[in-house]
Design a protein around this motif. Structure first.
Motif, PDB file in Angstrom:
ATOM      1  N   VAL A 183      23.917 -40.927  14.752  1.00 51.38           N
ATOM      2  CA  VAL A 183      23.354 -42.133  15.349  1.00 51.38           C
ATOM      3  C   VAL A 183      24.141 -42.509  16.597  1.00 51.38           C
ATOM      4  O   VAL A 183      25.262 -42.048  16.815  1.00 51.38           O
ATOM      5  CB  VAL A 183      23.364 -43.313  14.354  1.00 51.38           C
ATOM      6  CG1 VAL A 183      22.469 -43.031  13.165  1.00 51.38           C
ATOM      7  CG2 VAL A 183      24.793 -43.638  13.900  1.00 51.38           C
ATOM      8  N   PHE A 184      23.546 -43.379  17.419  1.00 56.25           N
ATOM      9  CA  PHE A 184      24.246 -43.978  18.549  1.00 56.25           C
ATOM     10  C   PHE A 184      23.855 -45.445  18.622  1.00 56.25           C
ATOM     11  O   PHE A 184      22.835 -45.869  18.078  1.00 56.25           O
ATOM     12  CB  PHE A 184      23.929 -43.251  19.866  1.00 56.25           C
ATOM     13  CG  PHE A 184      22.483 -43.278  20.271  1.00 56.25           C
ATOM     14  CD1 PHE A 184      21.995 -44.270  21.116  1.00 56.25           C
ATOM     15  CD2 PHE A 184      21.605 -42.295  19.829  1.00 56.25           C
ATOM     16  CE1 PHE A 184      20.659 -44.290  21.495  1.00 56.25           C
ATOM     17  CE2 PHE A 184      20.271 -42.302  20.208  1.00 56.25           C
ATOM     18  CZ  PHE A 184      19.788 -43.312  21.044  1.00 56.25           C
ATOM     19  N   GLY A 185      24.696 -46.234  19.284  1.00 59.21           N
ATOM     20  CA  GLY A 185      24.464 -47.667  19.362  1.00 59.21           C
ATOM     21  C   GLY A 185      24.181 -48.133  20.772  1.00 59.21           C
ATOM     22  O   GLY A 185      23.871 -47.334  21.660  1.00 59.21           O
ATOM     23  N   SER A 186      24.304 -49.452  20.993  1.00 55.76           N
ATOM     24  CA  SER A 186      23.971 -50.051  22.284  1.00 55.76           C
ATOM     25  C   SER A 186      25.208 -50.652  22.938  1.00 55.76           C
ATOM     26  O   SER A 186      26.311 -50.637  22.379  1.00 55.76           O
ATOM     27  CB  SER A 186      22.919 -51.138  22.090  1.00 55.76           C
ATOM     28  OG  SER A 186      23.520 -52.323  21.590  1.00 55.76           O
ATOM     29  N   HIS A 187      25.018 -51.215  24.127  1.00 53.22           N
ATOM     30  CA  HIS A 187      26.119 -51.858  24.844  1.00 53.22           C
ATOM     31  C   HIS A 187      26.669 -53.065  24.084  1.00 53.22           C
ATOM     32  O   HIS A 187      27.776 -53.526  24.381  1.00 53.22           O
ATOM     33  CB  HIS A 187      25.651 -52.295  26.231  1.00 53.22           C
ATOM     34  CG  HIS A 187      25.316 -51.152  27.140  1.00 53.22           C
ATOM     35  ND1 HIS A 187      24.045 -50.591  27.198  1.00 53.22           N
ATOM     36  CD2 HIS A 187      26.077 -50.448  28.003  1.00 53.22           C
ATOM     37  CE1 HIS A 187      24.050 -49.604  28.072  1.00 53.22           C
ATOM     38  NE2 HIS A 187      25.262 -49.492  28.576  1.00 53.22           N
ATOM     39  N   HIS A 188      25.930 -53.594  23.130  1.00 49.40           N
ATOM     40  CA  HIS A 188      26.397 -54.736  22.337  1.00 49.40           C
ATOM     41  C   HIS A 188      27.346 -54.312  21.226  1.00 49.40           C
ATOM     42  O   HIS A 188      27.983 -55.165  20.600  1.00 49.40           O
ATOM     43  CB  HIS A 188      25.208 -55.474  21.709  1.00 49.40           C
ATOM     44  CG  HIS A 188      24.332 -56.160  22.713  1.00 49.40           C
ATOM     45  ND1 HIS A 188      24.772 -57.187  23.514  1.00 49.40           N
ATOM     46  CD2 HIS A 188      23.035 -55.956  23.051  1.00 49.40           C
ATOM     47  CE1 HIS A 188      23.787 -57.593  24.300  1.00 49.40           C
ATOM     48  NE2 HIS A 188      22.729 -56.861  24.042  1.00 49.40           N
ATOM     49  N   ASP A 189      27.420 -53.021  20.969  1.00 50.43           N
ATOM     50  CA  ASP A 189      28.195 -52.536  19.830  1.00 50.43           C
ATOM     51  C   ASP A 189      29.614 -52.165  20.249  1.00 50.43           C
ATOM     52  O   ASP A 189      29.885 -51.844  21.409  1.00 50.43           O
ATOM     53  CB  ASP A 189      27.513 -51.324  19.202  1.00 50.43           C
ATOM     54  CG  ASP A 189      26.133 -51.656  18.657  1.00 50.43           C
ATOM     55  OD1 ASP A 189      25.932 -52.809  18.243  1.00 50.43           O
ATOM     56  OD2 ASP A 189      25.262 -50.768  18.667  1.00 50.43           O
ATOM     57  N   GLY A 190      30.499 -52.173  19.276  1.00 57.80           N
ATOM     58  CA  GLY A 190      31.883 -51.809  19.516  1.00 57.80           C
ATOM     59  C   GLY A 190      32.129 -50.330  19.284  1.00 57.80           C
ATOM     60  O   GLY A 190      31.209 -49.502  19.356  1.00 57.80           O
ATOM     61  N   ALA A 191      33.377 -50.026  18.961  1.00 55.99           N
ATOM     62  CA  ALA A 191      33.760 -48.627  18.790  1.00 55.99           C
ATOM     63  C   ALA A 191      33.151 -48.005  17.540  1.00 55.99           C
ATOM     64  O   ALA A 191      32.973 -46.789  17.470  1.00 55.99           O
ATOM     65  CB  ALA A 191      35.285 -48.521  18.735  1.00 55.99           C
ATOM     66  N   ALA A 192      32.832 -48.828  16.558  1.00 51.26           N
ATOM     67  CA  ALA A 192      32.252 -48.330  15.307  1.00 51.26           C
ATOM     68  C   ALA A 192      30.808 -48.821  15.175  1.00 51.26           C
ATOM     69  O   ALA A 192      30.451 -49.862  15.732  1.00 51.26           O
ATOM     70  CB  ALA A 192      33.070 -48.805  14.118  1.00 51.26           C
ATOM     71  N   PRO A 193      29.960 -48.088  14.466  1.00 53.38           N
ATOM     72  CA  PRO A 193      28.574 -48.535  14.270  1.00 53.38           C
ATOM     73  C   PRO A 193      28.514 -49.896  13.590  1.00 53.38           C
ATOM     74  O   PRO A 193      29.356 -50.225  12.750  1.00 53.38           O
ATOM     75  CB  PRO A 193      27.977 -47.448  13.368  1.00 53.38           C
ATOM     76  CG  PRO A 193      28.825 -46.245  13.599  1.00 53.38           C
ATOM     77  CD  PRO A 193      30.206 -46.775  13.846  1.00 53.38           C
ATOM     78  N   ASP A 194      27.527 -50.687  13.971  1.00 54.50           N
ATOM     79  CA  ASP A 194      27.342 -52.027  13.410  1.00 54.50           C
ATOM     80  C   ASP A 194      26.685 -51.905  12.042  1.00 54.50           C
ATOM     81  O   ASP A 194      25.541 -51.460  11.939  1.00 54.50           O
ATOM     82  CB  ASP A 194      26.463 -52.843  14.354  1.00 54.50           C
ATOM     83  CG  ASP A 194      26.303 -54.295  13.924  1.00 54.50           C
ATOM     84  OD1 ASP A 194      26.666 -54.625  12.781  1.00 54.50           O
ATOM     85  OD2 ASP A 194      25.797 -55.091  14.737  1.00 54.50           O
ATOM     86  N   PRO A 195      27.367 -52.315  10.970  1.00 53.42           N
ATOM     87  CA  PRO A 195      26.770 -52.198   9.630  1.00 53.42           C
ATOM     88  C   PRO A 195      25.469 -52.972   9.490  1.00 53.42           C
ATOM     89  O   PRO A 195      24.594 -52.576   8.719  1.00 53.42           O
ATOM     90  CB  PRO A 195      27.852 -52.767   8.712  1.00 53.42           C
ATOM     91  CG  PRO A 195      29.123 -52.633   9.477  1.00 53.42           C
ATOM     92  CD  PRO A 195      28.746 -52.825  10.908  1.00 53.42           C
TER      93      PRO A 195
ATOM     94  N   SER B 202      27.790 -47.515  27.171  1.00 51.59           N
ATOM     95  CA  SER B 202      28.489 -46.670  28.143  1.00 51.59           C
ATOM     96  C   SER B 202      29.477 -45.729  27.472  1.00 51.59           C
ATOM     97  O   SER B 202      29.954 -44.770  28.102  1.00 51.59           O
ATOM     98  CB  SER B 202      29.224 -47.549  29.166  1.00 51.59           C
ATOM     99  OG  SER B 202      28.305 -48.346  29.881  1.00 51.59           O
ATOM    100  N   GLY B 203      29.796 -45.982  26.206  1.00 49.53           N
ATOM    101  CA  GLY B 203      30.706 -45.121  25.461  1.00 49.53           C
ATOM    102  C   GLY B 203      30.017 -43.978  24.744  1.00 49.53           C
ATOM    103  O   GLY B 203      30.657 -43.257  23.962  1.00 49.53           O
ATOM    104  N   LEU B 204      28.723 -43.779  24.990  1.00 46.52           N
ATOM    105  CA  LEU B 204      28.016 -42.658  24.365  1.00 46.52           C
ATOM    106  C   LEU B 204      28.666 -41.339  24.769  1.00 46.52           C
ATOM    107  O   LEU B 204      28.875 -41.070  25.966  1.00 46.52           O
ATOM    108  CB  LEU B 204      26.552 -42.652  24.804  1.00 46.52           C
ATOM    109  CG  LEU B 204      25.714 -41.462  24.313  1.00 46.52           C
ATOM    110  CD1 LEU B 204      25.408 -41.600  22.828  1.00 46.52           C
ATOM    111  CD2 LEU B 204      24.421 -41.341  25.113  1.00 46.52           C
ATOM    112  N   ASP B 205      28.993 -40.519  23.785  1.00 44.29           N
ATOM    113  CA  ASP B 205      29.546 -39.187  24.058  1.00 44.29           C
ATOM    114  C   ASP B 205      28.376 -38.214  24.180  1.00 44.29           C
ATOM    115  O   ASP B 205      27.994 -37.544  23.222  1.00 44.29           O
ATOM    116  CB  ASP B 205      30.503 -38.777  22.940  1.00 44.29           C
ATOM    117  CG  ASP B 205      31.294 -37.523  23.278  1.00 44.29           C
ATOM    118  OD1 ASP B 205      30.855 -36.757  24.154  1.00 44.29           O
ATOM    119  OD2 ASP B 205      32.348 -37.300  22.644  1.00 44.29           O
ATOM    120  N   LEU B 206      27.819 -38.177  25.376  1.00 42.38           N
ATOM    121  CA  LEU B 206      26.621 -37.376  25.590  1.00 42.38           C
ATOM    122  C   LEU B 206      26.894 -35.892  25.387  1.00 42.38           C
ATOM    123  O   LEU B 206      26.071 -35.161  24.838  1.00 42.38           O
ATOM    124  CB  LEU B 206      26.068 -37.635  26.988  1.00 42.38           C
ATOM    125  CG  LEU B 206      24.735 -36.963  27.327  1.00 42.38           C
ATOM    126  CD1 LEU B 206      23.650 -37.355  26.339  1.00 42.38           C
ATOM    127  CD2 LEU B 206      24.310 -37.321  28.751  1.00 42.38           C
TER     128      LEU B 206
END
Length: 307
Positions: free
Chosen positions: A46-58, A76-80
């Motif tokens: 999975v990947f998250g959004s700019h609102h999310d931190g370093a870990a996925p939002d539960p 912006s932290g997506l590891d493409l």
């Protein structure tokens, strides 16, 4: 014709995706991944959004077993590079209108689509609650989902809420996201498919005054308290301020003492099961308010200090 095991799907941008075989290795925006999980499909990551931190939002993850899945980052932290190296058969993303992939930088989205099949489903304000859910169900079925949608459970929850909302002196409901101890974002019900669905089932929703953003009105807690809601649906995503940090505000304490507090997840999974649970949460809150629109200050089920 669909020779062999060829898979095709037209997304909400009108883009037809065709791949030689039905996708089995799927990477998804976390809300989409949680939705597919409710259909019995296990995403690769999975990947998250700019609102999310370093870990996925539960809160966005639903029932996903996050410790067993790849997390490719957020915004912006997506590891493409890591995502591309994982070689998924399909990427499932969401959009809030206009067809843009939500949650990651435009350049990353462009590169992603140049390398991998990407399906985008629109979850924006112009879509209906059931319409979005049906599109995810259609996608899940095309991926050979092993679990049928919980139609009977949702029908029951809708009937229960419709009956409960029709009681005399029905409580007034305000949905909001806490920004900080001084500021709240009041949701405009008509711009949120899930809140609009509550209104269609008879729930009395408080509409903030005009002015401010299209989806939210930014106010101080004094204005939120002045609306005198009987039930407050509070954003439980990780980017919202936790309730424990609001209690230095006298105006928030006034809201909390008067209203019944219930959880609201603006990015809950778009599945029949998740929607049934949401409607039951609202029905529980309404049933917990007494007949004079007062409350005992208690929380609805699951309305704890979750972030």
């Amino acid at each position: 014709m669909n020779p062999g095991n060829r898979w095709e799907f037209t997304d909400d941008r009108g883009h037809l995706t065709v791949v030689p075989n039905r996708p089995a290795r799927v990477v998804a925006y976390i809300q989409a991944g949680a939705t597919l999980w409710d259909h019995g499909l296990r995403p690769l990551g999975v990947f998250g959004s700019h609102h999310d931190g370093a870990a996925p939002d539960p809160a966005k993850a639903g029932e996903l077993p996050l410790d067993e899945l790849r997390d490719f980052g957020a915004g912006s932290g997506l590891d493409l590079d890591a995502l591309l190296a994982a070689e998924p058969d399909l990427v499932v993303a969401v959009s809030y209108g206009g067809g843009q992939v939500y949650g990651i930088d435009p350049e990353a989205a462009k590169r992603l689509e140049e390398r991998l099949p990407v399906v985008v489903l629109d979850v924006g304000k112009d879509r209906t609650f059931d319409g979005i859910r049906d599109r995810f169900t259609e996608l899940a079925r095309s991926l050979d989902a092993p679990r049928p949608p919980a139609v009977a459970e949702l029908d029951r929850a809708e009937s229960r809420l419709r009956t409960t909302a029709a009681w005399p002196d029905a409580p007034r409901v305000l949905a909001l996201s806490a920004a900080d101890p001084a500021t709240a974002y009041l949701a405009r019900p008509l711009t949120w498919p899930d809140l609009r669905a509550l209104g269609e089932l008879g729930v009395t929703l408080i509409e903030p005054e005009e002015g401010g953003g299209a989806n939210w009105r930014t106010v101080g807690w004094s204005e939120a308290a002045a609306l005198e809601p009987d039930i407050v649906l509070t954003d439980v995503r990780a980017n919202a301020e936790p309730r424990a940090r609001l209690r230095d505000s006298a105006h928030w304490r006034a809201v909390e003492e008067r209203a019944r507090i219930a959880p609201w997840n603006p990015e809950a999974p778009y599945s029949h099961l998740a929607h049934a649970r949401f409607l039951d949460t609202v029905a529980d809150a309404i049933e917990g308010v007494d007949g004079t629109n007062g409350t005992n200050g208690a929380d609805a089920a699951d309305g704890t200090d979750a972030p």
